[in-house]
Write a protein that holds these residues in place. Structure first.
Motif, PDB file in Angstrom:
ATOM      1  N   SER A  21      -0.188 -25.555 -17.925  1.00  0.00           N
ATOM      2  CA  SER A  21       0.160 -26.075 -19.244  1.00  0.00           C
ATOM      3  C   SER A  21       0.021 -25.054 -20.358  1.00  0.00           C
ATOM      4  CB  SER A  21      -0.704 -27.289 -19.579  1.00  0.00           C
ATOM      5  OG  SER A  21      -0.426 -27.693 -20.905  1.00  0.00           O
ATOM      6  N   GLN A  22       1.058 -24.954 -21.177  1.00  0.00           N
ATOM      7  CA  GLN A  22       0.993 -24.108 -22.358  1.00  0.00           C
ATOM      8  C   GLN A  22       0.336 -24.865 -23.516  1.00  0.00           C
ATOM      9  OE1 GLN A  22       2.017 -20.790 -22.246  1.00  0.00           O
ATOM     10  NE2 GLN A  22       2.072 -21.419 -20.126  1.00  0.00           N
ATOM     11  N   ASN A  23       0.275 -26.185 -23.398  1.00  0.00           N
ATOM     12  CA  ASN A  23      -0.169 -27.021 -24.523  1.00  0.00           C
ATOM     13  C   ASN A  23      -1.629 -27.438 -24.468  1.00  0.00           C
ATOM     14  OD1 ASN A  23       2.499 -27.086 -25.555  1.00  0.00           O
ATOM     15  ND2 ASN A  23       3.011 -28.576 -23.984  1.00  0.00           N
ATOM     16  N   LEU A  24      -2.294 -27.104 -23.384  1.00  0.00           N
ATOM     17  CA  LEU A  24      -3.687 -27.525 -23.237  1.00  0.00           C
ATOM     18  C   LEU A  24      -4.569 -26.854 -24.284  1.00  0.00           C
ATOM     19  CD1 LEU A  24      -6.101 -28.795 -21.678  1.00  0.00           C
ATOM     20  CD2 LEU A  24      -6.106 -26.749 -20.258  1.00  0.00           C
ATOM     21  N   LEU A  25      -5.385 -27.663 -24.959  1.00  0.00           N
ATOM     22  CA  LEU A  25      -6.439 -27.104 -25.806  1.00  0.00           C
ATOM     23  C   LEU A  25      -7.751 -27.567 -25.210  1.00  0.00           C
ATOM     24  CD1 LEU A  25      -7.407 -25.477 -28.201  1.00  0.00           C
ATOM     25  CD2 LEU A  25      -7.288 -27.541 -29.604  1.00  0.00           C
ATOM     26  N   LEU A  26      -8.486 -26.626 -24.639  1.00  0.00           N
ATOM     27  CA  LEU A  26      -9.768 -26.910 -24.014  1.00  0.00           C
ATOM     28  C   LEU A  26     -10.856 -26.475 -24.982  1.00  0.00           C
ATOM     29  CD1 LEU A  26     -11.495 -27.736 -21.581  1.00  0.00           C
ATOM     30  CD2 LEU A  26     -11.190 -25.415 -20.688  1.00  0.00           C
ATOM     31  N   VAL A  27     -11.650 -27.436 -25.456  1.00  0.00           N
ATOM     32  CA  VAL A  27     -12.660 -27.168 -26.474  1.00  0.00           C
ATOM     33  C   VAL A  27     -14.056 -27.215 -25.873  1.00  0.00           C
ATOM     34  CG1 VAL A  27     -13.617 -27.914 -28.686  1.00  0.00           C
ATOM     35  CG2 VAL A  27     -11.158 -28.188 -28.236  1.00  0.00           C
ATOM     36  N   ASP A  28     -14.771 -26.116 -25.999  1.00  0.00           N
ATOM     37  CA  ASP A  28     -16.144 -25.989 -25.509  1.00  0.00           C
ATOM     38  C   ASP A  28     -17.073 -26.335 -26.671  1.00  0.00           C
ATOM     39  OD1 ASP A  28     -18.642 -25.071 -24.619  1.00  0.00           O
ATOM     40  OD2 ASP A  28     -17.772 -23.352 -23.566  1.00  0.00           O
ATOM     41  N   VAL A  29     -17.830 -27.426 -26.550  1.00  0.00           N
ATOM     42  CA  VAL A  29     -18.675 -27.871 -27.666  1.00  0.00           C
ATOM     43  C   VAL A  29     -20.145 -27.474 -27.508  1.00  0.00           C
ATOM     44  CG1 VAL A  29     -17.122 -29.796 -28.179  1.00  0.00           C
ATOM     45  CG2 VAL A  29     -19.087 -30.205 -26.696  1.00  0.00           C
ATOM     46  N   ARG A  30     -20.421 -26.578 -26.565  1.00  0.00           N
ATOM     47  CA  ARG A  30     -21.805 -26.135 -26.360  1.00  0.00           C
ATOM     48  C   ARG A  30     -22.250 -25.190 -27.472  1.00  0.00           C
ATOM     49  NH1 ARG A  30     -21.742 -23.155 -20.991  1.00  0.00           N
ATOM     50  NH2 ARG A  30     -19.840 -22.347 -21.937  1.00  0.00           N
ATOM     51  N   GLU A  33     -25.286 -19.843 -27.697  1.00  0.00           N
ATOM     52  CA  GLU A  33     -26.133 -19.251 -26.657  1.00  0.00           C
ATOM     53  C   GLU A  33     -25.619 -19.625 -25.267  1.00  0.00           C
ATOM     54  OE1 GLU A  33     -27.874 -19.185 -30.401  1.00  0.00           O
ATOM     55  OE2 GLU A  33     -27.341 -21.009 -29.317  1.00  0.00           O
ATOM     56  N   GLU A  34     -25.214 -20.878 -25.116  1.00  0.00           N
ATOM     57  CA  GLU A  34     -24.688 -21.322 -23.818  1.00  0.00           C
ATOM     58  C   GLU A  34     -23.366 -20.631 -23.504  1.00  0.00           C
ATOM     59  OE1 GLU A  34     -25.867 -25.885 -23.110  1.00  0.00           O
ATOM     60  OE2 GLU A  34     -24.990 -25.504 -25.076  1.00  0.00           O
ATOM     61  N   VAL A  35     -22.490 -20.574 -24.503  1.00  0.00           N
ATOM     62  CA  VAL A  35     -21.168 -19.968 -24.314  1.00  0.00           C
ATOM     63  C   VAL A  35     -21.300 -18.488 -23.956  1.00  0.00           C
ATOM     64  CG1 VAL A  35     -18.985 -19.385 -25.456  1.00  0.00           C
ATOM     65  CG2 VAL A  35     -20.021 -21.631 -25.815  1.00  0.00           C
ATOM     66  N   ASP A  36     -22.275 -17.813 -24.562  1.00  0.00           N
ATOM     67  CA  ASP A  36     -22.478 -16.389 -24.291  1.00  0.00           C
ATOM     68  C   ASP A  36     -22.830 -16.128 -22.828  1.00  0.00           C
ATOM     69  OD1 ASP A  36     -21.887 -15.710 -26.871  1.00  0.00           O
ATOM     70  OD2 ASP A  36     -23.972 -15.470 -27.506  1.00  0.00           O
ATOM     71  N   VAL A  44     -11.770 -22.825 -26.227  1.00  0.00           N
ATOM     72  CA  VAL A  44     -12.038 -22.476 -27.620  1.00  0.00           C
ATOM     73  C   VAL A  44     -13.402 -23.057 -27.977  1.00  0.00           C
ATOM     74  CG1 VAL A  44     -11.284 -22.795 -30.008  1.00  0.00           C
ATOM     75  CG2 VAL A  44      -9.585 -22.532 -28.187  1.00  0.00           C
ATOM     76  N   HIS A  45     -14.270 -22.238 -28.566  1.00  0.00           N
ATOM     77  CA  HIS A  45     -15.624 -22.699 -28.874  1.00  0.00           C
ATOM     78  C   HIS A  45     -15.675 -23.371 -30.243  1.00  0.00           C
ATOM     79  CE1 HIS A  45     -20.024 -21.729 -29.932  1.00  0.00           C
ATOM     80  NE2 HIS A  45     -19.983 -22.813 -29.208  1.00  0.00           N
ATOM     81  N   ILE A  46     -15.923 -24.680 -30.229  1.00  0.00           N
ATOM     82  CA  ILE A  46     -16.124 -25.441 -31.463  1.00  0.00           C
ATOM     83  C   ILE A  46     -17.380 -26.290 -31.229  1.00  0.00           C
ATOM     84  CG2 ILE A  46     -15.158 -27.114 -33.084  1.00  0.00           C
ATOM     85  CD1 ILE A  46     -12.353 -26.330 -32.133  1.00  0.00           C
ATOM     86  N   PRO A  47     -18.541 -25.838 -31.694  1.00  0.00           N
ATOM     87  CA  PRO A  47     -19.800 -26.550 -31.426  1.00  0.00           C
ATOM     88  C   PRO A  47     -19.721 -28.028 -31.826  1.00  0.00           C
ATOM     89  CG  PRO A  47     -20.233 -24.440 -32.477  1.00  0.00           C
ATOM     90  CD  PRO A  47     -18.749 -24.656 -32.541  1.00  0.00           C
ATOM     91  N   LEU A  48     -20.429 -28.866 -31.066  1.00  0.00           N
ATOM     92  CA  LEU A  48     -20.378 -30.315 -31.262  1.00  0.00           C
ATOM     93  C   LEU A  48     -20.570 -30.730 -32.712  1.00  0.00           C
ATOM     94  CD1 LEU A  48     -20.204 -33.197 -30.181  1.00  0.00           C
ATOM     95  CD2 LEU A  48     -22.655 -33.088 -29.705  1.00  0.00           C
TER      96      LEU A  48
END
Length: 119
Positions: A21-30, A33-36, A44-48
């Protein structure tokens, strides 16, 4: 009271979407420190605690801050995830409140992803 049933997505379905999918937006809300320590490629990192503000932004602001196009409210492929599913569920519920009717939570989270991917 709106329907609060959170839509979910499995590892297999997410893996398939990431592949095609070209349209998927997967948002990481961690947390940062966790993402690192590791992340799902393409996420895409967007904290909760910033999800509500982020998805309330004007599209230009969103693009400037996160480097991706803000999805339309009816975006078919908007997925949130955290480490084990709880925060991802909270973010998904928040997105639903904001009108993102198809937002889903990857309940396995990064924990399952990293186990399945052998990282």
């Amino acid at each position: 009271m709106a329907n609060t049933v959170t839509k979910e997505i499995s590892y297999e379905d997410l893996k398939a979407l990431l592949g095609k999918s070209q349209n998927l937006l997967l948002v990481d809300v961690r947390s940062k420190e966790e993402v690192d320590k590791g992340r799902i490629p393409g996420s895409v990192h967007i904290p909760l605690d910033t999800v509500e503000a982020a998805f309330s932004m004007q599209p230009e602001q969103f693009k400037a801050k996160y480097g991706v196009t803000k999805p339309p409210l009816d975006a078919p492929e908007l997925v949130f995830h955290c480490q084990v599913g709880r925060r991802g569920g909270m973010a998904t519920a928040k997105a639903h409140e904001l009108g993102y009717v198809n937002a889903r939570n990857y309940t396995g989270g990064y924990k399952e992803w990293s186990e399945k991917e052998g990282k």
